[in-house]
Design a protein around this motif. Structure first.
Motif, mmCIF file in Angstrom:
data_model
loop_
_atom_site.group_PDB
_atom_site.id
_atom_site.type_symbol
_atom_site.label_atom_id
_atom_site.label_comp_id
_atom_site.label_asym_id
_atom_site.label_seq_id
_atom_site.Cartn_x
_atom_site.Cartn_y
_atom_site.Cartn_z
ATOM 1 N N ARG A 36 0.869 -1.183 0.000
ATOM 2 C CA ARG A 36 0.000 0.000 0.000
ATOM 3 C C ARG A 36 0.902 1.227 0.000
ATOM 4 O O ARG A 36 1.837 1.334 0.804
ATOM 5 N N SER A 37 0.588 2.183 -0.890
ATOM 6 C CA SER A 37 1.466 3.337 -1.077
ATOM 7 C C SER A 37 1.316 4.383 0.016
ATOM 8 O O SER A 37 2.235 5.143 0.284
ATOM 9 N N GLY A 38 0.164 4.438 0.693
ATOM 10 C CA GLY A 38 -0.072 5.482 1.682
ATOM 11 C C GLY A 38 -0.837 6.639 1.091
ATOM 12 O O GLY A 38 -0.880 6.835 -0.130
ATOM 13 N N ALA A 39 -1.443 7.450 1.989
ATOM 14 C CA ALA A 39 -2.275 8.581 1.545
ATOM 15 C C ALA A 39 -1.406 9.812 1.328
ATOM 16 O O ALA A 39 -1.220 10.633 2.213
ATOM 17 N N GLY A 40 -0.798 9.924 0.170
ATOM 18 C CA GLY A 40 0.008 11.082 -0.152
ATOM 19 C C GLY A 40 1.363 11.125 0.516
ATOM 20 O O GLY A 40 2.117 12.060 0.341
ATOM 21 N N GLY A 41 1.671 10.148 1.340
ATOM 22 C CA GLY A 41 2.963 10.062 1.999
ATOM 23 C C GLY A 41 3.117 10.946 3.213
ATOM 24 O O GLY A 41 4.174 10.969 3.846
ATOM 25 N N THR A 42 2.078 11.713 3.588
ATOM 26 C CA THR A 42 2.189 12.617 4.741
ATOM 27 C C THR A 42 1.181 12.288 5.839
ATOM 28 O O THR A 42 1.216 12.921 6.885
ATOM 29 N N ASN A 43 0.295 11.350 5.629
ATOM 30 C CA ASN A 43 -0.725 11.008 6.618
ATOM 31 C C ASN A 43 -0.133 10.023 7.620
ATOM 32 O O ASN A 43 0.210 8.901 7.269
ATOM 33 N N GLU A 44 -0.018 10.440 8.904
ATOM 34 C CA GLU A 44 0.585 9.569 9.907
ATOM 35 C C GLU A 44 -0.289 8.365 10.226
ATOM 36 O O GLU A 44 0.197 7.366 10.755
ATOM 37 N N PHE A 45 -1.596 8.445 9.937
ATOM 38 C CA PHE A 45 -2.488 7.322 10.193
ATOM 39 C C PHE A 45 -2.562 6.360 9.006
ATOM 40 O O PHE A 45 -3.158 5.288 9.123
#
Length: 384
Positions: free
Chosen positions: A32-41
């Protein structure tokens, strides 16, 4: 994805191998790539999983074993283990296991898409059953982890031995039993009155503040030895309970059980061992009184304070055992059954009914509890 900040997700890319007629192996990867790379959750993660299932019908066994490793882009990791096993060794011998463990329940809850995994507890159960002669043996263990919490509830081991009645002729019958249980609450995350410990240097100045890792353990032993001799029934059992609380507590103390000397003390660690023994004699009655009125006279040796054990030791006694008093308690119970027929009406000729009242009477002479025992249970003579 419908916008640049939405995460990308790929799952179940792997390989399956049927190694034999009895077992297989599957390995796959998720990303999973993550939500924009800045979301700590939702920082993004990758995960590797391996699972092997096995079944051997002629050996009466089957199960599965699985392992997974997850790493977030933030550097946090999570290991998961799972083992299911069922095996029948003989007609009376059986072993079952459903073991699950997660190293980080926070990551488990945050990165799953299954609501049951995000909200449910992580439970493990082990059980072994056997029959040795007239005795039945059970050995078990349980463990519970909670989503997003560090606390672990564990019972390890839980041993139970129960025997069928052992008779010598018609005069003597013995039915022994034994049970041992050890329970533990580890990494307790509930609020404590004293959550931290101050570390000082030689001058008494505080150099750091450490968070506590509170644990609580309890061991219980119950030995039952009921005996029947020439119609006299002795219900005899011993109970030993040992408890340790490995965290500071603020407790009330009444020296010499005097309320005017009340003290509030802080103990870095508390403990208690309680031993109890309450035998009961059931006396035989003539056949007529037993069959018609179901009389059951009894004599028991009970504690004066029924809510407390007989022997006790704890931080108040300095590790020394103190005891309360015993007294004989006499009882008589009758449960007669009265049958009757009431007139009927319409198509009903009679109504059959029964009345089964229970009448009991107990008597115990007055006794007192000593000041040493009251001090051990944090009671004062005036209030008690």
């Amino acid at each position: 994805r419908n916008n640049p900040s939405s995460p990308r997700h790929i799952e179940n890319i792997g390989y399956y191998w049927a190694m034999s007629d009895y077992t297989d192996l599957g390995m796959w990867a998720d990303w999973r790539s993550g939500a924009g790379g800045t979301n700590e959750f939702d920082p993004g993660w990758w995960q590797l999983t391996a699972e092997s299932k096995y079944r051997w019908n002629s050996r009466f066994l089957g199960g599965r074993f699985a392992f997974s490793y997850m790493k977030e882009n933030s550097g946090n990791t999570n290991h998961r283990l799972s083992w299911d096993h069922q095996q029948q060794f003989g007609r009376n011998r059986r072993f079952t296991a459903n073991a699950n463990y997660t190293s980080s329940t926070t990551l488990q809850r945050r990165n799953t898409f299954d609501v049951a995994q995000a909200m449910g507890t992580i439970r493990s159960n082990l059980n072994y059953q056997d029959k040795i002669g007239p005795a039945s043996l059970q050995v078990g263990a349980t463990q519970t982890q909670f989503p997003g919490r560090s606390q672990i509830e564990r019972t390890l081991p839980e041993i139970s031995v129960n025997s069928s009645p052992l008779s010598v002729g018609k005069a003597f019958t013995w039915t022994p039993s034994f049970k041992f249980t050890e329970r533990a609450s580890l990494k307790i995350d509930q609020a404590l009155p004293i959550p931290t410990r101050l570390i000082t240097d030689a001058t008494g100045a505080v150099i750091r503040i450490d968070s506590l890792r509170p644990d609580r353990r309890e061991r219980t032993i119950v030995v039952g030895t009921p005996v029947s001799l020439f119609g006299y029934q002795l219900d005899n059992s011993f109970t030993i309970r040992d408890e340790v609380k490995d965290y500071p507590e603020e407790l009330l103390l009444y020296p010499d059980a005097d309320s005017s000397r009340k003290e509030l003390r802080v103990y870095s660690r508390t403990y208690q061992t309680a031993i109890d023994w309450n035998p009961t004699f059931t006396l035989p009655v003539p056949g007529f009184l037993q069959s018609r009125f179901k009389l059951a006279p009894s004599v028991s040796l009970q504690n004066v304070d029924g809510g407390k054990p007989y022997w006790i030791r704890n931080q108040f006694t300095g590790g020394k055992y103190v005891s309360q008093s015993k007294r004989l308690t006499y009882g008589l119970t009758t449960t007669p059954t009265i049958f009757g027929l009431l007139p009927g009406f319409g198509p009903f000729l009679r109504f059959r009914h029964t009345l089964s009242p229970t009448i009991s009477y107990q008597y115990a002479p007055a006794k007192t509890v000593g000041n040493e025992f009251l001090e051990a249970v944090s009671q004062s003579r005036q209030i008690y």
